[in-house]
Design an enzyme around this catalytic site. Structure first.
Site, PDB file in Angstrom:
ATOM      1  N   TRP A 102       0.811  -1.220   0.000  1.00 54.36           N
ATOM      2  CA  TRP A 102       0.000   0.000   0.000  1.00 54.36           C
ATOM      3  C   TRP A 102       0.844   1.268   0.000  1.00 54.36           C
ATOM      4  O   TRP A 102       0.485   2.257  -0.651  1.00 54.36           O
ATOM      5  CB  TRP A 102      -1.001  -0.005   1.168  1.00 54.36           C
ATOM      6  CG  TRP A 102      -1.991  -1.106   0.981  1.00 54.36           C
ATOM      7  CD1 TRP A 102      -2.120  -2.244   1.733  1.00 54.36           C
ATOM      8  CD2 TRP A 102      -2.943  -1.229  -0.084  1.00 54.36           C
ATOM      9  NE1 TRP A 102      -3.101  -3.049   1.209  1.00 54.36           N
ATOM     10  CE2 TRP A 102      -3.626  -2.448   0.097  1.00 54.36           C
ATOM     11  CE3 TRP A 102      -3.288  -0.422  -1.175  1.00 54.36           C
ATOM     12  CZ2 TRP A 102      -4.633  -2.892  -0.772  1.00 54.36           C
ATOM     13  CZ3 TRP A 102      -4.292  -0.854  -2.038  1.00 54.36           C
ATOM     14  CH2 TRP A 102      -4.946  -2.075  -1.832  1.00 54.36           C
ATOM     15  N   ASP A 172      -0.786   7.158   6.282  1.00 57.52           N
ATOM     16  CA  ASP A 172      -1.973   6.366   5.948  1.00 57.52           C
ATOM     17  C   ASP A 172      -2.163   5.372   7.091  1.00 57.52           C
ATOM     18  O   ASP A 172      -1.387   4.435   7.239  1.00 57.52           O
ATOM     19  CB  ASP A 172      -1.737   5.633   4.623  1.00 57.52           C
ATOM     20  CG  ASP A 172      -2.866   4.659   4.298  1.00 57.52           C
ATOM     21  OD1 ASP A 172      -3.851   4.596   5.049  1.00 57.52           O
ATOM     22  OD2 ASP A 172      -2.739   3.952   3.271  1.00 57.52           O
ATOM     23  N   LYS A 196     -11.928  -0.629   8.297  1.00 58.81           N
ATOM     24  CA  LYS A 196     -11.291  -1.600   9.184  1.00 58.81           C
ATOM     25  C   LYS A 196     -11.720  -1.364  10.632  1.00 58.81           C
ATOM     26  O   LYS A 196     -12.294  -2.248  11.250  1.00 58.81           O
ATOM     27  CB  LYS A 196      -9.757  -1.544   9.071  1.00 58.81           C
ATOM     28  CG  LYS A 196      -9.217  -2.270   7.841  1.00 58.81           C
ATOM     29  CD  LYS A 196      -9.105  -1.400   6.639  1.00 58.81           C
ATOM     30  CE  LYS A 196      -8.072  -1.851   5.631  1.00 58.81           C
ATOM     31  NZ  LYS A 196      -8.454  -2.974   4.786  1.00 58.81           N
TER      32      LYS A 196
END
Lengths: 360, 360
Positions: A102, A172, A196
């Site tokens: 990511w 992030d 999440k």
């Protein structure tokens, strides 16, 4: 019915109590005779809700007063573009620390909007290990330094905050936001998709320090312009109202269960249980160095493709869902976010023991 | 409890049957033991759902095979930016037809990304009237021509499709999508936020002709790059899964109630009833010319501020919610989207009659 435990990496579990409340009031919210989905976001009822939502989040996450809280659309991937649009307009380049999938994708997306320098900080010689966190010598030549606190695919988490001197640090935190205490004052921008630890997919939290607001380039879509959205209560257009409402319920749920401190204790206890079991046997393997083992995503493998597939299939039948690892890595992954009770981890370990005995 | 009728301009009513189904299966979708919000968007169950969703929408809206259907984040306001990013890369300029607030805002946002020429097509001398729809003489010098089919604030709808010759026509149909038949083959791109006729806020439908895909500029966020999203089933990142699921339920609901043809009949009947009543008296006024009177948003006023406020307050008490006009215009607005039953319009007219008698 078998008790289900859902180890999905995201969209992930939402606390059952939250879903039950949403269900109960789905057609009649606040005694309005309508759903929370069917009312004006600018009306008193919704505005009161988001005011309380921000207040709860500020209390929960200890957000300093000189930070704005925005709820935007577009996911973390949207912020991959929005961050350089808003921040990379002075020195014209940004530094991206890469320790997995990511953070690498974030760097690639940013490269459409600014000059990007990448530094690989993941040592993958034997065990995955983040081996550099001090960038104070080079950071200040960049508009900001970006990293990802938790790489969900490999289960690599960075617990210490990188040292970037006086440069702006951007994180992030999609997959570990609200899982543990963070000293927000060390960051310029923190962003996270909700799916999440906060709520359903479709809403993105952005926490941005006041002095970083107002520098967006002309070619910034208004829905991602931090100045525009900060001035409009994150409502320059119709926000994702239902997702926002659910985030509010999750924040309240966390507060009434001991806040972030208690959540962190629960998360560390769950992860410790699982990693201790992984350490105790040679049937399963985890390839992340001790100090970077994620407390949110625990990866493991039998080192045998067929056996991994059998594990996932039998676990699913036993009510342990979504344990298949990401296709990039294979193996298994147990995502044990805030909403996963310790009973889920205990059930997983019991199953792992049984499976190991039967297949050793 | 009084029967509630919700005239919200958006987020607006969702069919009660749809909300009831969502409520029933909120914690246990497809017998999975989890919510539709808590599962992987790339898993079989969710993928099957979105496949059916697109199939239903294509059938409902008669979408030709040479158009892709995308479900994106960011709202129509996001598309205000995404459209020029994707389309304005050849001639480098676009024509915006302006007939109200939203078409004007779209033009302003686009101007950050391309050269924009605006033409005001609203004649507001006495009654609001769209007085020009032929642009075939000038359209082809532009990458596209943009307009808004229904201006929600003033209640001005354009029923005929502008003539743009061989130029690409782009329409913001946020507030009248799926309300009536459209010949999609006349359009290059159609987009719409979901929160009026499709579902909750937080998801945006984009219907785009194949030959217009693949021309996005480098500085296009990947979540809005039509080529990237078309190749990724609209899943270059985690989509707003719950909103998508609800849209699917709404499409199915429309199909099982006679499709778009029946919906259009119901909508025209509702609007006719209300406009006929407005025509029949001098207490209330509507200032839109007959041929542009929206069948989705019916605006009216007593021409007296205090009386308007009294109307809204008393109507709310009577269970007729959200009738206050947009702050830009004042007065009243009844949004009577697909999900509003004719009984709601009948109840509104009965209230209007009573209020007029008492306050004439």
């Amino acid at each position: 019915m078998t008790q289900i435990f859902n180890f999905s990496a995201g969209p992930a579990m939402i606390p059952t109590a939250v879903l039950e409340q949403a269900q109960a009031e789905l057609l009649n919210w606040q005694e309005q005779g309508t759903s929370v989905m069917e009312i004006s976001h600018r009306g008193k009822y919704f505005m009161d809700m988001i005011t309380q939502c921000e207040k709860d989040l500020r209390q929960l996450f200890h957000i300093p007063d000189n930070y704005k809280v925005l709820f935007l659309q577009g996911g973390a991937r949207g912020q991959f573009a929005a961050v350089p649009m808003n921040l990379a307009n002075n020195k014209g380049k940004a530094l991206y620390l890469v320790n997995g999938h990511w953070s690498s994708v974030a760097a690639k997306e940013a490269a459409s909007f600014t000059q990007v320098d990448e530094i690989n900080i993941l040592n993958s010689d034997r065990m995955l290990r983040v081996d550099r966190l001090d960038f104070s010598d080079i950071a200040e030549q960049y508009d900001y330094v970006h990293y990802c606190t938790n790489e969900t695919i490999s289960g690599v988490e960075i617990f210490d905050v990188p040292n970037v001197g006086n440069a702006v640090l951007v994180a992030d935190m999609s997959s570990d936001i609200l899982s543990r205490h963070i000293d927000i004052s060390k960051f310029g921008v923190i962003y996270a998709g909700a799916q999440k630890n906060m709520g359903p997919s479709g809403i993105t939290l952005v926490i941005v320090r006041d002095d970083l607001i107002g520098n967006a380039r002309q070619e910034t879509p208004s829905i991602w312009n931090y100045a525009v959205q900060a001035k409009s209560d994150s409502m320059i257009n119709t926000p994702p109202t239902f997702a926002w409402y659910l985030c509010g319920l999750v924040f309240k749920h966390l507060l009434t269960h001991g806040g972030l401190e208690a959540a962190e204790q629960r998360n560390r206890a769950k992860a410790e249980l699982l990693y201790n079991y992984l350490n105790s046997n040679t049937f399963y393997h985890n390839y992340v160095a001790e100090e970077n083992r994620s407390i949110m995503n625990v990866t493991f493998t039998t080192d045998n493709h067929e056996l991994n597939a059998k594990f996932v299939a039998e676990a699913t039948k036993a009510g342990l869902q979504a344990l298949k690892g990401h296709k990039v890595l294979g193996g298994m992954r147990a995502s044990i976010y805030n909403a996963m009770p310790i009973e889920g981890v205990q059930a997983l370990i019991a199953f792992m023991q049984k499976f190991a005995q039967e297949n050793a």
